[in-house]
Design a protein around this motif. Sequence first.
Motif, PDB file in Angstrom:
ATOM      1  N   ASP A   1       4.145  -0.809   3.881  1.00 55.05           N
ATOM      2  CA  ASP A   1       3.304   0.148   4.007  1.00 55.05           C
ATOM      3  C   ASP A   1       4.893   0.366   2.639  1.00 55.05           C
ATOM      4  O   ASP A   1       6.025   0.382   2.887  1.00 55.05           O
ATOM      5  CB  ASP A   1       3.947   1.109   5.619  1.00 55.05           C
ATOM      6  CG  ASP A   1       3.367   2.573   5.186  1.00 55.05           C
ATOM      7  OD1 ASP A   1       3.436   2.586   4.061  1.00 55.05           O
ATOM      8  OD2 ASP A   1       4.461   3.616   5.756  1.00 55.05           O
TER       9      ASP A   1
ATOM     10  N   ARG B   1      -2.240  -6.772  -4.336  1.00 60.10           N
ATOM     11  CA  ARG B   1      -1.931  -7.728  -3.510  1.00 60.10           C
ATOM     12  C   ARG B   1      -1.477  -8.442  -3.746  1.00 60.10           C
ATOM     13  O   ARG B   1      -1.937  -9.114  -5.201  1.00 60.10           O
ATOM     14  CB  ARG B   1      -3.862  -7.897  -3.392  1.00 60.10           C
ATOM     15  CG  ARG B   1      -4.185  -8.664  -2.357  1.00 60.10           C
ATOM     16  CD  ARG B   1      -5.243  -8.867  -1.913  1.00 60.10           C
ATOM     17  NE  ARG B   1      -6.675  -9.275  -2.776  1.00 60.10           N
ATOM     18  CZ  ARG B   1      -7.851  -8.141  -2.271  1.00 60.10           C
ATOM     19  NH1 ARG B   1      -8.177  -7.807  -1.263  1.00 60.10           N
ATOM     20  NH2 ARG B   1      -8.676  -8.636  -3.419  1.00 60.10           N
TER      21      ARG B   1
ATOM     22  N   ASP C   1      -2.612   0.289  -4.749  1.00 58.84           N
ATOM     23  CA  ASP C   1      -2.404  -0.707  -4.245  1.00 58.84           C
ATOM     24  C   ASP C   1      -1.974  -1.587  -4.826  1.00 58.84           C
ATOM     25  O   ASP C   1      -2.990  -1.971  -5.821  1.00 58.84           O
ATOM     26  CB  ASP C   1      -3.470  -0.967  -2.404  1.00 58.84           C
ATOM     27  CG  ASP C   1      -3.641   0.098  -1.757  1.00 58.84           C
ATOM     28  OD1 ASP C   1      -2.484   0.671  -1.766  1.00 58.84           O
ATOM     29  OD2 ASP C   1      -4.304   0.294  -1.533  1.00 58.84           O
TER      30      ASP C   1
ATOM     31  N   ARG D   1      -0.878  -5.866   5.637  1.00 56.99           N
ATOM     32  CA  ARG D   1      -0.481  -4.510   4.226  1.00 56.99           C
ATOM     33  C   ARG D   1       1.002  -4.179   4.599  1.00 56.99           C
ATOM     34  O   ARG D   1       1.249  -4.425   5.891  1.00 56.99           O
ATOM     35  CB  ARG D   1      -1.066  -3.855   5.307  1.00 56.99           C
ATOM     36  CG  ARG D   1      -2.628  -3.163   4.944  1.00 56.99           C
ATOM     37  CD  ARG D   1      -3.302  -2.361   5.675  1.00 56.99           C
ATOM     38  NE  ARG D   1      -2.836  -0.580   5.517  1.00 56.99           N
ATOM     39  CZ  ARG D   1      -3.802  -0.293   4.223  1.00 56.99           C
ATOM     40  NH1 ARG D   1      -4.939  -1.138   3.809  1.00 56.99           N
ATOM     41  NH2 ARG D   1      -3.835   1.017   4.099  1.00 56.99           N
TER      42      ARG D   1
ATOM     43  N   VAL E   1       0.579  -1.048  -0.294  1.00 57.37           N
ATOM     44  CA  VAL E   1       0.013   0.184  -0.072  1.00 57.37           C
ATOM     45  C   VAL E   1       0.547   1.483   0.129  1.00 57.37           C
ATOM     46  O   VAL E   1       1.894   1.154   1.264  1.00 57.37           O
ATOM     47  CB  VAL E   1      -0.932  -0.112   1.159  1.00 57.37           C
ATOM     48  CG1 VAL E   1      -1.659  -1.376   1.221  1.00 57.37           C
ATOM     49  CG2 VAL E   1      -0.297   0.414   2.602  1.00 57.37           C
TER      50      VAL E   1
END
Length: 371
Positions: A42, A23, A21, A40, A5
């Motif tokens: 960062d 995944r 973002d 997540r 993210v």
Amino acid sequence: MTVLVGARVFDPETGDSTRADVRLDGSRIAEVGLGLDGPRVDCSGGLLIPGLIDCHAHVAFPRPEPLPRSARILEAVPVLRGLLARGITTVRDAWGADAGFKHALRAGWITGPDLLISLRQLSPTGGLGDSWEPPAGAVDHYGDPSLPDPLFDGPDAARAAVRRMVRAGADWIKAGASGAMRAVRAGTDVRPADDELTALVDEARRCGRDVMAHAHSTAAVVSAARAGARSIEHGTFLDDSAVAALAGAWYVPTLSPISDSEFAEAHRRSVRLAVDAGVRIAAGSDLAPRPHVDLTTELRLLAAVLGEAAALKAATSEAARLLRLDDDRGRIEPGLRADLVLLDGTDLDVTDLPGRTRAVWHDGERVSAAS
């Protein structure tokens, strides 16, 4: 499952980057968008680019000094580990690595990029693949049955040489359409005849393989491209006829090895000529373990000619297309391999990619900083 993210995501096909973002689900990219759910990581303030692809490297080059055969193999272990740590997740080896390297990587004995191998440089007697040297005579740097005899004379022998490489596990067939640079400049270059090259390419296709052709001179480029080689390597001295012949192939310039030589500007002119004609460019470093020049150096040199976005495309989506891997990697899209590099900052500056690299994911797994 992991969600990256806060970064901008680079699209090599358009040259643009957008906030998104990403995944990851196992070894694949599951989704790209905003507000994705999951554990997540960062990546704020960074740029996500696809894992880099080096289309011309030598991860196991023979050493110049006489050492046991194992030295060449063991030296490749830190070379491969370092490439992956710098975000190079796929490599096409242009001769030197054998099928044992691929087995060791798959088995987890060593760490490194995905590896495609070509084993040896096929050429006629006296050509690029002939290690005969006066006054010593035949000098085989390998003496290894996993790296078969690369020499041929005549079309039938060219077909047999291809079959030897395929039998030993080659993913690609490497053809010496010209000699080494010193032979080309000295006028002692021994090149395969056109019917030999045509037979070599045809046999490679019959065996389900493509051909990468080492070619410095215009004549060698034209012959190899007309014979059907999928990629032309080096292409140091191109003219309009060579560029026209390249219309159906990829050009892998490998600027790094001669970037400080008297031929550097001629080489850059060749790249500009090809780009202006719309020739497809894929990135390759011509890496050998000595000196330690890799794809991050090549990208800096390519960017000076092509621009940053085009240089990155040459090392991601276009490289994947050349290697017939574009349905699996080279872009950050759902369904593709989770090979990604997180760079500090959101610009496309490739001046110091190793210094900018914050994290690398290979096949969905984050690469250890110790790698």
